[in-house]
Design an enzyme around this catalytic site. Structure first.
Site, PDB file in Angstrom:
ATOM      1  N   SER A   1       0.827  -1.204   0.000  1.00 52.57           N
ATOM      2  CA  SER A   1       0.000   0.000   0.000  1.00 52.57           C
ATOM      3  C   SER A   1       0.860   1.251   0.000  1.00 52.57           C
ATOM      4  CB  SER A   1      -0.899   0.002   1.238  1.00 52.57           C
ATOM      5  OG  SER A   1      -1.567   1.251   1.385  1.00 52.57           O
TER       6      SER A   1
ATOM      7  N   TYR B   1      -1.886   0.046   9.970  1.00 58.67           N
ATOM      8  CA  TYR B   1      -2.135  -0.630   8.701  1.00 58.67           C
ATOM      9  C   TYR B   1      -0.927  -0.484   7.770  1.00 58.67           C
ATOM     10  CZ  TYR B   1      -3.909  -1.170   3.947  1.00 58.67           C
ATOM     11  OH  TYR B   1      -4.068  -1.529   2.626  1.00 58.67           O
TER      12      TYR B   1
END
Length: 280
Positions: free
Chosen positions: A116, A141
């Site tokens: 990501s 995350y």
């Protein structure tokens, strides 16, 4: 003529999620068969050529079953947003390690890991970064995605897996705000990158950015282009519509590539970045 080599057998984890749902029909059309896995069944039932196997990524026995007799894994599964530490630890850190180990034991040759942009979200927007910059995660995350990239390096170097990490921006039919004009990727362009991970003969271990041909990009994606990536979608085609909509200012997120993820729980002065990492 020499016989056509068999198409690789592909497992798609996270098949019920938004990105998985967009990528799934493209992978099926490309490879003719697809094994799907997730904690929940996809909204669209399996089509001819698809099979679905429910699995918890943190359960070694379940993961061993889903990787059996596959050649490549497209790993989208996990906790896909910022959240408490416990579910991110279980799904994204423990689960990714369980998957890599099952892949090693099961003889899987390739893994395409959905990393990501949030693994590098604390780089400023006025810096262009490449694939070689150190991680600057913006959340728990993002930290879990940086872990996944490092885990892939270990399994590539120690066990010979071929690994492509894609630092995905935003997968959608079109960008919807100013930040996404820099990081957007169309599903067909994401398929291009996934195919590089599954098929390219020279791939060993790489990090690339999941972005289309975006004039406002913060990322130097030359490494992906060296492997043949030629994005066809352009964020700038949507710029006039996006820029015509007023947006609420974010004093923290507007400075950093991770946007609102950087804003969450931010409680001090802006961190210094001089001398932190390479810039392209």
């Amino acid at each position: 003529m020499p016989p056509t080599p068999p198409r690789p057998r592909v497992l798609l984890t996270g098949a019920a999620g938004d990105v998985g749902s967009r990528l799934r029909p493209l992978l099926l059309a490309e490879y003719g068969a697809l094994r799907l896995s997730d904690l929940r069944e996809p909204a669209v039932p399996p089509k001819p050529g698809e099979t679905f196997v429910r699995a918890d990524l943190a359960d070694p026995a379940q993961v061993a079953a889903i990787v059996e007799e596959v050649d490549a894994i497209v790993h989208l599964g996990g906790y896909s947003v910022e959240g408490p530490w416990e579910p991110i630890l279980s799904a994204n850190i423990v689960g990714t390690q369980v998957l890599y180990e099952a892949a090693r034991r099961g003889g899987v040759k390739r893994i395409v890991f959905a990393s990501s942009n949030h693994a590098v979200g604390f780089y400023r927007r006025d810096r262009t970064i490449d694939h070689a910059v150190p991680p600057r995660p913006d959340t728990r995350y993002g930290l879990s995605k940086a872990f996944g990239e490092a885990l892939g390096a270990l399994y590539a170097d120690k066990h010979g897996l071929r690994v492509l990490n894609i630092r995905i921006g935003n997968v959608a039919d079109a960008p919807i705000d100013r930040r996404r004009l820099a990081i957007w990727i169309a599903p067909a362009d994401l398929l291009q990158l996934v195919r590089i991970g599954i098929e390219h003969p020279d791939l060993r271990y790489e990090i690339v950015y999941g972005a289309s041909d975006n004039a406002r990009a913060w990322w130097d994606n030359r490494r992906a282009r060296e492997f043949g990536y030629r994005p066809t979608a352009r964020a700038e085609d949507h710029a006039a519509r996006v820029l015509s909509v007023a947006e609420t200012p974010d004093p923290v997120g507007d400075r950093f590539q991770g946007g609102g993820f950087c804003t969450q729980a931010f409680d001090h002065d802006e961190p210094a970045q001089s001398g932190r990492g390479n810039v392209a």
